[in-house]
Design a protein around this motif. Structure first.
Motif, PDB file in Angstrom:
ATOM      1  N   THR A  68      34.010 106.258  59.733  1.00 43.15           N
ATOM      2  CA  THR A  68      35.389 106.353  59.447  1.00 43.15           C
ATOM      3  C   THR A  68      36.222 105.820  60.533  1.00 43.15           C
ATOM      4  O   THR A  68      37.072 105.082  60.522  1.00 43.15           O
ATOM      5  CB  THR A  68      35.852 107.678  59.062  1.00 43.15           C
ATOM      6  N   VAL A  69      35.890 106.283  61.926  1.00 46.20           N
ATOM      7  CA  VAL A  69      36.241 105.927  63.039  1.00 46.20           C
ATOM      8  C   VAL A  69      36.127 104.406  63.413  1.00 46.20           C
ATOM      9  O   VAL A  69      36.878 103.630  63.805  1.00 46.20           O
ATOM     10  CB  VAL A  69      36.125 106.684  64.446  1.00 46.20           C
ATOM     11  N   ALA A  70      34.835 104.004  63.373  1.00 44.99           N
ATOM     12  CA  ALA A  70      34.309 102.740  63.654  1.00 44.99           C
ATOM     13  C   ALA A  70      34.710 101.457  62.771  1.00 44.99           C
ATOM     14  O   ALA A  70      34.631 100.497  63.083  1.00 44.99           O
ATOM     15  CB  ALA A  70      32.742 102.701  63.745  1.00 44.99           C
ATOM     16  N   ILE A  71      35.036 102.033  61.481  1.00 49.57           N
ATOM     17  CA  ILE A  71      35.396 100.896  60.445  1.00 49.57           C
ATOM     18  C   ILE A  71      36.536  99.825  60.978  1.00 49.57           C
ATOM     19  O   ILE A  71      36.339  98.738  60.637  1.00 49.57           O
ATOM     20  CB  ILE A  71      35.274 101.386  59.041  1.00 49.57           C
ATOM     21  N   THR A  72      37.486 100.497  61.595  1.00 45.59           N
ATOM     22  CA  THR A  72      38.581  99.839  62.122  1.00 45.59           C
ATOM     23  C   THR A  72      38.107  98.666  63.273  1.00 45.59           C
ATOM     24  O   THR A  72      38.557  97.405  62.908  1.00 45.59           O
ATOM     25  CB  THR A  72      39.481 100.799  63.061  1.00 45.59           C
ATOM     26  N   LEU A  73      37.029  98.915  63.907  1.00 43.93           N
ATOM     27  CA  LEU A  73      36.539  97.868  64.753  1.00 43.93           C
ATOM     28  C   LEU A  73      35.755  96.894  63.961  1.00 43.93           C
ATOM     29  O   LEU A  73      35.771  95.839  64.491  1.00 43.93           O
ATOM     30  CB  LEU A  73      35.448  98.554  65.633  1.00 43.93           C
ATOM     31  N   ILE A  74      35.276  97.109  62.897  1.00 36.55           N
ATOM     32  CA  ILE A  74      34.700  95.891  61.998  1.00 36.55           C
ATOM     33  C   ILE A  74      35.757  94.870  61.768  1.00 36.55           C
ATOM     34  O   ILE A  74      35.707  93.662  61.706  1.00 36.55           O
ATOM     35  CB  ILE A  74      33.877  96.353  60.686  1.00 36.55           C
ATOM     36  N   THR A 432      31.198 103.003  69.389  1.00 33.73           N
ATOM     37  CA  THR A 432      31.867 104.009  68.751  1.00 33.73           C
ATOM     38  C   THR A 432      31.084 104.600  67.429  1.00 33.73           C
ATOM     39  O   THR A 432      30.963 105.951  67.309  1.00 33.73           O
ATOM     40  CB  THR A 432      32.988 103.472  68.220  1.00 33.73           C
ATOM     41  N   LEU A 433      30.141 103.817  66.890  1.00 38.00           N
ATOM     42  CA  LEU A 433      29.339 104.281  65.872  1.00 38.00           C
ATOM     43  C   LEU A 433      28.198 105.149  66.210  1.00 38.00           C
ATOM     44  O   LEU A 433      28.231 106.136  65.558  1.00 38.00           O
ATOM     45  CB  LEU A 433      29.078 103.133  64.900  1.00 38.00           C
ATOM     46  N   LEU A 434      27.512 104.776  67.094  1.00 38.47           N
ATOM     47  CA  LEU A 434      26.433 105.437  67.644  1.00 38.47           C
ATOM     48  C   LEU A 434      26.786 106.498  68.664  1.00 38.47           C
ATOM     49  O   LEU A 434      25.667 107.236  68.815  1.00 38.47           O
ATOM     50  CB  LEU A 434      25.546 104.148  68.376  1.00 38.47           C
ATOM     51  N   PHE A 435      27.731 106.567  69.264  1.00 40.68           N
ATOM     52  CA  PHE A 435      27.990 107.548  70.109  1.00 40.68           C
ATOM     53  C   PHE A 435      27.803 109.040  69.613  1.00 40.68           C
ATOM     54  O   PHE A 435      27.010 109.807  70.354  1.00 40.68           O
ATOM     55  CB  PHE A 435      29.389 107.501  70.920  1.00 40.68           C
ATOM     56  N   PRO A 436      28.411 109.360  68.533  1.00 33.88           N
ATOM     57  CA  PRO A 436      28.293 110.788  68.171  1.00 33.88           C
ATOM     58  C   PRO A 436      26.617 110.950  67.509  1.00 33.88           C
ATOM     59  O   PRO A 436      26.179 112.275  67.624  1.00 33.88           O
ATOM     60  CB  PRO A 436      29.117 111.012  66.772  1.00 33.88           C
TER      61      PRO A 436
END
Length: 489
Positions: A68-74, A432-436
């Motif tokens: 959800t956070v990372a989709i912005t970056l796509i 962002t996607l892989l960090f958590p």
């Protein structure tokens, strides 16, 4: 003697000493364009304070909230990829206005989202706007600014990004209240986390209005055959002495630019021109050092190592203030010290900060999902993280965008900058996607050790591959020949 020599050199490039009126004009249009960076920083960071509440509201797992956070970056990567082409076809101003419209729509729809998929959709659309702004601002500023001021003025883009991050985290902290509760009910019965997203409408509207007030880029005007308008912009904004010579230089550099295609990026270095690999490497390393792992997840991160909710919000704001203040270092020194020297110092400083953070987090104790740091490791982790932010903010944060805005020759700048910016957003997305996920799988200590490794590699990359272009006009033929030469070091 020195003054005469400087004046002669200025005339050779169509430049010359700028009066205060012209400095004011070029600063004004630069700030207006750089506000896209403010939205860039605001929209990517505002979700920081809302992450836990979004996860609770829509009952999302760690992978789902990461997406959800990372989709912005796509969306950012896609927007950046096409931004240069749109700007070459429509002009810089119309594309800025398009970005502002998308920002407004995304802020409203995200704040009122009724389902996780709807939130993801509009965060993606907001990402398109961010990607567009991330390309247009450095491209426009690089084209409008005189060579002697270009580094400092281009750094205003990163200053705006850091201000956007600061304002996002500050508004998050204010809306969450003294208890740090993003679920508390506010106006019209909406919880605080929704207002965190809705407030983005305000800077988006300001950006859109200011975008309508600035002149078009002289490079674009010349490309479209609107030479009289280009002369007017060069004369009124940059204060160039020999305007016709300046226009002629732009015309020469844009020869056949209208026919530029992706095939023009091909070369002998693994299929691409060497200078494109330089841009891609700069864009990738800026994200691989892990800066956005701190800004996107800072509140959650500091809660995990023992800070209360309210303390975590305050700590995140303090970190963003450091980010803003240290950006002024780059603005003051990027044209004096040079791009390459600042980047090398930045890589070394980031490495030290990340090693401190890595060692500190390796001492963490796990109890279920709760992570705690014993004394004195919590303080050392905070020092290491902020030392990293200090060196990033003063060097890699702004200087990477300065380099991307000026390192490509005019003929392929739109395509080259768009691809490099898209690369930056792709690596932003991956981090962002892989960090958590990686934090849970191997622990924060190893994750920060990985960031430290990339900081060390970024030093080697800058030292061995990056040419110095400080003080050269974008149309400088010697520079273009140098940048296209194979680097076989």
């Amino acid at each position: 003697m020195t003054d005469e020599h400087s004046t002669d050199e200025g005339r050779k490039s169509g430049g010359g000493a700028m009066g205060s009126a012209h400095r004011g004009k070029v600063l004004g249009v630069t700030i207006s364009a750089a506000l896209g960076g403010l939205l860039f920083g605001f929209d990517t960071s505002v979700i920081n304070g809302a992450v836990d509440s979004i996860q609770h509201t829509f009952d999302l797992g760690s992978a789902a909230i990461g997406f959800t956070v990372a989709i912005t970056l796509i969306g950012c990567a896609i927007g950046a990829w096409f931004a240069g082409q749109l700007a070459d076809a429509w002009g810089r101003k119309p594309v800025m206005v398009l970005a502002a419209i998308l920002f407004v729509a995304s802020s409203i729809a995200s704040g009122l989202a009724f389902a996780d998929w709807f939130l993801m959709l509009w965060r993606f659309i907001g990402g398109l706007a961010i990607g567009i702004a991330s390309v247009i601002a450095p491209a426009y500023i690089g084209e409008i600014a005189p060579a002697k001021l270009r580094g400092a003025l281009s750094s205003l883009q990163q200053l705006a990004i850091t201000l956007g991050i600061f304002l996002a985290l500050l508004s998050d902290a204010a809306l969450a209240g003294s208890e740090g509760n993003a679920m508390r009910q506010l106006w019209f019965g909406l919880p605080a986390w929704r207002w965190m997203l809705l407030v983005g409408v305000i800077p988006a509207l300001v950006y859109g209005i200011l975008s309508l007030s600035i002149p078009e880029s002289p490079q674009f005007l010349v490309r479209k055959g609107r030479k009289d308008e280009a002369r007017s912009v060069v004369s009124e904004v940059t204060g160039a002495i020999d305007i016709d010579r300046r226009i002629s230089e732009i015309e020469e550099s844009l020869e056949n630019a209208s026919r530029a295609r992706y095939r023009d990026l091909r070369g002998t270095a693994l299929g691409l021109q060497p200078i494109l690999w330089v841009g891609l490497g700069m864009a990738a390393f800026q994200q691989l050092v892990g800066i956005n792992a701190i800004f996107y997840y800072s509140t959650t991160l500091w809660k995990s190592v023992g800070f209360s909710s309210s303390d975590s919000f305050v700590t995140s704001v303090i970190t963003s203030v450091i980010n803003v203040v240290l950006t002024f270092v780059a603005i003051l020194f990027v044209d004096r010290v040079g791009r390459k020297a600042l980047l090398l110092w930045g890589s070394a400083g980031m490495f030290v900060g990340l090693v401190l953070a890595s060692v500190s987090f390796s001492q963490a104790h796990m109890s279920g999902k709760t992570v705690t740091l014993p004394e004195p490791w919590g303080v050392i982790a905070l020092i290491g993280a902020n030392l990293f932010v200090i060196f990033f903010a003063a060097t890699w944060g702004p200087v990477m965008w300065v380099v991307l805005g000026e390192v490509f020759p005019n003929r392929i700048r739109g395509l080259g900058l768009g691809i490099a910016a898209a690369c930056n957003w792709v690596f932003n997305f991956l981090v962002t996607l892989l960090f958590p996920v990686l934090s849970q799988a191997v622990g924060l200590g190893w994750v920060y050790a990985g960031f430290a490794l990339f900081a060390a590699l970024s030093f080697w990359f800058v030292f061995s591959a990056l040419p110095e272009v400080t003080g050269l006009e974008l149309e400088d033929k010697t520079k273009l020949e140098h940048l296209h030469r194979e680097r076989t070091a």
